[in-house]
Design a protein around this motif. Structure first.
Motif, PDB file in Angstrom:
ATOM      1  N   LEU A   1      -5.089   4.540   4.074  1.00 10.36           N
ATOM      2  CA  LEU A   1      -4.998   5.623   3.205  1.00 10.36           C
ATOM      3  C   LEU A   1      -4.161   6.745   3.164  1.00 10.36           C
ATOM      4  CD1 LEU A   1      -9.162   5.647   2.816  1.00 10.36           C
ATOM      5  CD2 LEU A   1      -7.561   4.778   1.125  1.00 10.36           C
ATOM      6  N   ASP A   2      -4.001   6.955   4.457  1.00  5.48           N
ATOM      7  CA  ASP A   2      -2.697   8.083   4.759  1.00  5.48           C
ATOM      8  C   ASP A   2      -1.491   7.447   4.346  1.00  5.48           C
ATOM      9  OD1 ASP A   2      -1.495  10.248   5.724  1.00  5.48           O
ATOM     10  OD2 ASP A   2      -1.464   9.392   7.728  1.00  5.48           O
ATOM     11  N   ALA A   3      -1.293   6.172   4.872  1.00  9.83           N
ATOM     12  CA  ALA A   3       0.024   5.492   4.560  1.00  9.83           C
ATOM     13  C   ALA A   3       0.218   5.227   3.013  1.00  9.83           C
ATOM     14  CB  ALA A   3       0.098   4.197   5.183  1.00  9.83           C
ATOM     15  N   ALA A   4      -0.982   5.459   2.360  1.00  7.61           N
ATOM     16  CA  ALA A   4      -0.824   5.100   0.969  1.00  7.61           C
ATOM     17  C   ALA A   4      -0.563   6.404  -0.001  1.00  7.61           C
ATOM     18  CB  ALA A   4      -1.892   4.372   0.240  1.00  7.61           C
ATOM     19  N   GLY A   5      -0.588   7.502   0.763  1.00  9.18           N
ATOM     20  CA  GLY A   5      -0.390   8.954   0.257  1.00  9.18           C
ATOM     21  C   GLY A   5      -1.641   9.363   0.073  1.00  9.18           C
ATOM     22  N   TYR A   6      -2.833   9.172   0.211  1.00  4.77           N
ATOM     23  CA  TYR A   6      -4.070   9.979   0.147  1.00  4.77           C
ATOM     24  C   TYR A   6      -4.177  11.047   1.149  1.00  4.77           C
ATOM     25  CZ  TYR A   6      -5.022   6.526  -3.278  1.00  4.77           C
ATOM     26  OH  TYR A   6      -5.035   5.382  -4.309  1.00  4.77           O
ATOM     27  N   ASP A   7      -4.519  12.451   0.517  1.00  2.00           N
ATOM     28  CA  ASP A   7      -4.527  13.515   1.277  1.00  2.00           C
ATOM     29  C   ASP A   7      -5.294  14.561   0.624  1.00  2.00           C
ATOM     30  OD1 ASP A   7      -4.341  15.730   3.224  1.00  2.00           O
ATOM     31  OD2 ASP A   7      -2.031  15.941   2.811  1.00  2.00           O
ATOM     32  N   PRO A   8      -6.403  14.984   1.220  1.00  2.00           N
ATOM     33  CA  PRO A   8      -7.314  14.460   2.351  1.00  2.00           C
ATOM     34  C   PRO A   8      -7.937  13.009   2.307  1.00  2.00           C
ATOM     35  CG  PRO A   8      -8.524  15.907   1.111  1.00  2.00           C
ATOM     36  CD  PRO A   8      -7.404  15.922   0.499  1.00  2.00           C
ATOM     37  N   ILE A   9      -8.117  12.749   3.585  1.00  2.00           N
ATOM     38  CA  ILE A   9      -9.049  11.413   3.755  1.00  2.00           C
ATOM     39  C   ILE A   9     -10.147  11.914   4.416  1.00  2.00           C
ATOM     40  CG2 ILE A   9      -9.090   9.192   4.715  1.00  2.00           C
ATOM     41  CD1 ILE A   9      -5.819  10.243   4.878  1.00  2.00           C
TER      42      ILE A   9
ATOM     43  N   ALA B   1     -14.112   6.249 -10.549  1.00  2.00           N
ATOM     44  CA  ALA B   1     -13.670   4.879 -10.695  1.00  2.00           C
ATOM     45  C   ALA B   1     -12.254   4.542 -11.148  1.00  2.00           C
ATOM     46  CB  ALA B   1     -14.751   4.015 -11.024  1.00  2.00           C
ATOM     47  N   ALA B   2     -12.152   5.232 -12.345  1.00  2.00           N
ATOM     48  CA  ALA B   2     -10.929   5.049 -13.210  1.00  2.00           C
ATOM     49  C   ALA B   2      -9.825   5.899 -12.869  1.00  2.00           C
ATOM     50  CB  ALA B   2     -11.515   5.367 -14.923  1.00  2.00           C
ATOM     51  N   ASP B   3      -9.922   6.741 -11.629  1.00  2.00           N
ATOM     52  CA  ASP B   3      -8.912   7.792 -11.387  1.00  2.00           C
ATOM     53  C   ASP B   3      -8.074   7.187 -10.342  1.00  2.00           C
ATOM     54  OD1 ASP B   3      -7.505   9.803 -10.371  1.00  2.00           O
ATOM     55  OD2 ASP B   3      -8.998  11.348 -10.564  1.00  2.00           O
ATOM     56  N   ARG B   4      -7.023   6.928 -10.590  1.00  2.00           N
ATOM     57  CA  ARG B   4      -6.033   6.167  -9.794  1.00  2.00           C
ATOM     58  C   ARG B   4      -5.623   6.946  -8.528  1.00  2.00           C
ATOM     59  NH1 ARG B   4      -2.434   2.407 -10.146  1.00  2.00           N
ATOM     60  NH2 ARG B   4      -1.052   3.257  -8.670  1.00  2.00           N
ATOM     61  N   ASP B   5      -5.842   8.446  -8.683  1.00  2.00           N
ATOM     62  CA  ASP B   5      -5.815   9.234  -7.365  1.00  2.00           C
ATOM     63  C   ASP B   5      -6.895   9.303  -6.448  1.00  2.00           C
ATOM     64  OD1 ASP B   5      -2.965   9.504  -8.097  1.00  2.00           O
ATOM     65  OD2 ASP B   5      -3.376  10.811  -9.808  1.00  2.00           O
ATOM     66  N   VAL B   6      -7.726   8.713  -6.874  1.00  2.00           N
ATOM     67  CA  VAL B   6      -8.964   8.567  -5.697  1.00  2.00           C
ATOM     68  C   VAL B   6      -9.191   7.013  -5.291  1.00  2.00           C
ATOM     69  CG1 VAL B   6     -11.578   9.029  -5.586  1.00  2.00           C
ATOM     70  CG2 VAL B   6     -10.110  10.650  -6.987  1.00  2.00           C
ATOM     71  N   PHE B   7      -9.209   6.926  -4.024  1.00  2.00           N
ATOM     72  CA  PHE B   7      -9.566   5.448  -3.544  1.00  2.00           C
ATOM     73  C   PHE B   7     -10.784   5.635  -2.443  1.00  2.00           C
ATOM     74  CE2 PHE B   7      -9.305   1.406  -1.725  1.00  2.00           C
ATOM     75  CZ  PHE B   7      -8.492   0.962  -2.570  1.00  2.00           C
TER      76      PHE B   7
ATOM     77  N   ARG C   1      -6.818  -4.950  -0.422  1.00  2.00           N
ATOM     78  CA  ARG C   1      -6.543  -6.217   0.557  1.00  2.00           C
ATOM     79  C   ARG C   1      -6.481  -5.837   1.726  1.00  2.00           C
ATOM     80  NH1 ARG C   1      -3.467 -10.103  -3.444  1.00  2.00           N
ATOM     81  NH2 ARG C   1      -5.008 -10.732  -4.779  1.00  2.00           N
ATOM     82  N   LEU C   2      -5.786  -4.740   2.313  1.00  2.00           N
ATOM     83  CA  LEU C   2      -5.452  -4.403   3.680  1.00  2.00           C
ATOM     84  C   LEU C   2      -6.653  -3.947   4.079  1.00  2.00           C
ATOM     85  CD1 LEU C   2      -3.368  -3.701   5.723  1.00  2.00           C
ATOM     86  CD2 LEU C   2      -2.946  -1.709   4.697  1.00  2.00           C
TER      87      LEU C   2
ATOM     88  N   ALA D   1       0.942  -1.221  -0.067  1.00  2.00           N
ATOM     89  CA  ALA D   1       0.059  -0.105   0.131  1.00  2.00           C
ATOM     90  C   ALA D   1       0.643   1.187  -0.019  1.00  2.00           C
ATOM     91  CB  ALA D   1      -0.870   0.088   1.184  1.00  2.00           C
ATOM     92  N   VAL D   2       1.896   1.225   0.760  1.00  2.00           N
ATOM     93  CA  VAL D   2       2.841   2.402   0.792  1.00  2.00           C
ATOM     94  C   VAL D   2       3.694   2.755  -0.600  1.00  2.00           C
ATOM     95  CG1 VAL D   2       5.147   3.133   1.855  1.00  2.00           C
ATOM     96  CG2 VAL D   2       2.909   2.261   3.275  1.00  2.00           C
ATOM     97  N   ALA D   3       3.572   1.618  -1.142  1.00  2.00           N
ATOM     98  CA  ALA D   3       4.525   1.608  -2.744  1.00  2.00           C
ATOM     99  C   ALA D   3       3.384   2.002  -3.775  1.00  2.00           C
ATOM    100  CB  ALA D   3       5.337   0.369  -2.986  1.00  2.00           C
ATOM    101  N   ASP D   4       2.152   2.324  -3.301  1.00  2.00           N
ATOM    102  CA  ASP D   4       1.130   2.748  -4.114  1.00  2.00           C
ATOM    103  C   ASP D   4       0.382   1.598  -5.002  1.00  2.00           C
ATOM    104  OD1 ASP D   4      -0.678   4.641  -5.051  1.00  2.00           O
ATOM    105  OD2 ASP D   4       0.457   5.512  -6.578  1.00  2.00           O
ATOM    106  N   GLU D   5       0.447   0.256  -4.279  1.00  2.00           N
ATOM    107  CA  GLU D   5      -0.141  -0.660  -4.969  1.00  2.00           C
ATOM    108  C   GLU D   5      -1.610  -0.739  -4.752  1.00  2.00           C
ATOM    109  OE1 GLU D   5       2.225  -4.113  -3.986  1.00  2.00           O
ATOM    110  OE2 GLU D   5       3.945  -3.345  -4.588  1.00  2.00           O
TER     111      GLU D   5
END
Ligand SMILES: Nc1nc2c(ncn2[C@@H]2O[C@H](COP(=O)(O)OP(=O)(O)O)[C@@H](O)[C@H]2O)c(=O)[nH]1
Ligand SMILES: [Mg+2]
Length: 310
Positions: free
Chosen positions: A135-143, A105-111, A21-22, A11-15
């Motif tokens: 989500l924070d660890a994966a680099g999303y901001d804001p959450i 949904a197709a946007d990689r920068d939204v989870f 799964r996490l 997740a941290v490596a942006d997978e």
């Protein structure tokens, strides 16, 4: 058993798959999660945790969607946790949310992840907290954490966030306004959505006047009141600005201790209840209280004591 530290590294490596799964492991309360907490904390990147709560139908999901559009335009990666208190995945609200969020949904920068509540003893605050941390660890901001503020526990979940946004619809009645005085204690920002409704401006002004009186009584500065129309995007950029401005306020030495107290209280209440409910003597203790042989506080003392069988 899932390799939780491995999923966290992924997740941290942006997978995205590892992150998904996490989050599933968190939702299912998988074994080993408690041990993962220190690593999850260490992997945090300081993303802004924003709770969005309010009554059903006030437009929270629509607003989350509009805010996501706005933050994407600003180049931010947005994480979303939607907590539904009752319905499982087939529930109407969640389906609606899912369809609405398909634009992203197709946007990689939204989870986006919906979490079903697991009931009173299910540890939803802990699960929501860990999902946001992932989500924070994966680099999303804001959450963003969306909860239906129909019950106290959902409001409490929103209060785990650094910035709590309460979304209301324009209403004028005095009784309604009085109820809203209670929002003073939870809202960092108060949004009157559906600004396209007739009288919305006036309702927002009344609310502002009413809250400044109530705020004087309890010695808290009333939260800013913002008017939005989530469906058209009107007022949404200003709301995004106000949320961002609150980030440093929430982390200031004036606000941070009170927030920490709320967070720890909430965590304690949930963990104590969960551990006690797993106590070997849970059923027999409840029975004793029901039979009038034990009072509830003695029961609690017993259930918070050591359980040598656990
Ligand atoms: N007129 C109007 N309708 C809105 C606005 N925002 C949301 N809605 C509608 O209100 C309904 C409930 O919205 P939703 O986002 O699902 O509310 P939630 O339950 O708080 O998440 C939907 O039909 C939305 O299209 C708004 O600003 N103006
Ligand atoms: Mg919703």
């Amino acid at each position: 058993m899932a390799d939780l530290p491995g999923l966290l590294r992924g997740a941290v490596a942006d997978e995205r798959l590892a992150l998904a799964r996490l989050l599933t492991a968190i939702e299912n309360d998988a074994p080993g999660l408690r041990e993962l907490l220190p690593q999850l904390f260490a992997a945090g990147r300081g993303g802004h945790l924003v709770g969005i709560t309010g009554p059903p139908g006030s437009g929270k999901s629509t607003l989350v969607n509009a805010l996501t559009d706005e933050w994407r335009r600003r180049g931010q990666r947005v994480g979303i946790v939607a907590v539904d208190p009752s319905s499982p995945y087939t529930g109407g609200a969640i389906m609606g949310d899912r369809i609405r969020m398909m634009a992203h949904a197709a946007d990689r920068d939204v989870f986006m992840r919906s979490m079903a509540s697991r009931g009173e003893l299910g540890g939803i605050a802990a699960a929501t907290w860990m999902a946001a941390a992932a989500l924070d660890a994966a680099g999303y901001d804001p959450i963003l954490i969306e909860t239906v503020g129909a019950g106290q526990s959902e409001i409490e979940i929103a209060r785990l966030a650094e910035t709590t946004v309460v979304v209301e619809v324009p209403e004028m009645g005095d009784e309604v306004q009085a109820i809203k005085a209670g929002l003073l204690e939870v809202a960092d920002l108060l949004v009157v959505n559906k600004g396209d409704r007739p009288g919305a401006d006036l309702a927002a002004r009344h609310l502002r006047a009413m809250l400044s009186t109530a705020g004087g009584r309890i010695g808290r500065k009333p939260p800013p009141i913002m008017l939005t129309t989530a469906t058209s995007g009107e007022g949404v950029a200003a709301l995004a600005d106000a949320i961002e401005a609150h980030r440093s306020v929430a982390r200031s030495p004036q606000e941070a201790p009170a927030r920490a107290r709320n967070q720890v209280r909430r965590a304690l209440a949930e963990l104590a209840l969960r551990r006690a409910s797993q106590h070997r003597a849970w059923d027999s203790t409840l029975q004793s209280v029901s039979d009038g042989e034990l009072d509830p506080f003695m029961a609690a003392e017993r259930l918070l004591g050591e359980d040598d069988m656990a």
